[in-house]
Design an enzyme around this catalytic site. Structure first.
Site, short mmCIF file in Angstrom:
data_model
loop_
_atom_site.label_atom_id
_atom_site.label_comp_id
_atom_site.label_asym_id
_atom_site.label_seq_id
_atom_site.Cartn_x
_atom_site.Cartn_y
_atom_site.Cartn_z
N TYR A 1 7.49 2.15 -7.75
CA TYR A 1 6.76 0.88 -7.80
C TYR A 1 6.27 0.57 -9.20
O TYR A 1 6.41 -0.55 -9.69
CB TYR A 1 5.59 0.88 -6.81
CG TYR A 1 5.99 1.15 -5.38
CD1 TYR A 1 7.22 0.74 -4.86
CD2 TYR A 1 5.14 1.84 -4.53
CE1 TYR A 1 7.58 0.99 -3.55
CE2 TYR A 1 5.49 2.10 -3.21
CZ TYR A 1 6.72 1.67 -2.73
OH TYR A 1 7.07 1.93 -1.43
N ASN B 1 2.30 10.10 -2.10
CA ASN B 1 3.71 9.70 -2.19
C ASN B 1 4.05 9.37 -3.65
O ASN B 1 4.26 8.22 -4.02
CB ASN B 1 3.97 8.51 -1.26
CG ASN B 1 5.45 8.23 -1.09
OD1 ASN B 1 6.29 8.72 -1.83
ND2 ASN B 1 5.76 7.42 -0.08
N GLU C 1 0.86 -1.18 0.00
CA GLU C 1 0.00 0.00 0.00
C GLU C 1 0.89 1.23 0.00
O GLU C 1 1.99 1.21 0.55
CB GLU C 1 -0.89 0.06 1.25
CG GLU C 1 -1.98 -0.99 1.29
CD GLU C 1 -1.52 -2.31 1.90
OE1 GLU C 1 -2.22 -3.30 1.72
OE2 GLU C 1 -0.45 -2.35 2.55
#
EC number: 2.3.1.266
Length: 168
Positions: free
Chosen positions: A127, A120, A115
């Site tokens: 990611y 962010n 998560e």
């Protein structure tokens, strides 16, 4: 060229090692300097005690970050990843993530989840660049100023270790 050499030298000084109880106060200090709503020392201690994969990023003998991951039912879950502010944008976070993915493959995990706060954006870019795909939203997951913030849920299907190139 000098900047590239300096970066390569810095990355060569990065090591990953198991987190121990004596590391917890230093890890918590990195957490507190990085997040408005940090994990407590007790949470880190509990993660070590229950046997989660808890790793310290060591840079020139000091705690430069950490990663915590759990395993179960063929899935890995990255619970917390943080790099000390002065080591960000140097590739240390990517190296830590690669390390965690390799450990998940070593444990024959099929998928890995995490998560992240929508705010962010740096982590989200990392990611997504590593192949994680957004699969959902957890409403009100994170504590935030004035209430709660949602979490974006990401998943990566892991290829078996034998299918991964030796350079990764």
């Amino acid at each position: 060229m000098s900047a590239e050499l300096d970066l390569a030298t810095r990355l060569r000084d990065v090591r990953f090692r198991p987190m121990t109880i004596p590391d917890v106060s230093l890890v918590a200090a990195v957490e507190q300097a990085s997040y408005q709503f940090p994990w407590s020392e007790g949470v880190f201690r509990d993660c070590v005690r229950v046997g989660y994969l808890c790793r310290v990023v060591e840079f020139r003998g000091e705690v430069g970050g950490y990663g915590i991951m759990s395993f179960g039912a063929g899935e890995a879950h990255i619970l917390n990843v943080c790099i000390r502010k002065d080591l960000r944008t140097l590739g240390v976070g990517r190296r830590l993530m690669d390390y965690l993915l390799d450990r998940a493959r070593d444990e024959y995990m099929q998928d890995i989840f995490l998560e992240v706060r929508p705010s962010n954006t740096v982590a989200i870019r990392l990611y997504e660049s590593m192949g994680f795909e957004r699969i959902g939203v957890r409403k009100g997951y994170y504590q935030a100023v004035g209430g709660r913030e949602d979490a974006l849920v990401y998943k990566l299907a892991l290829e078996p270790k034998s299918a991964v190139s030796p350079s990764s």
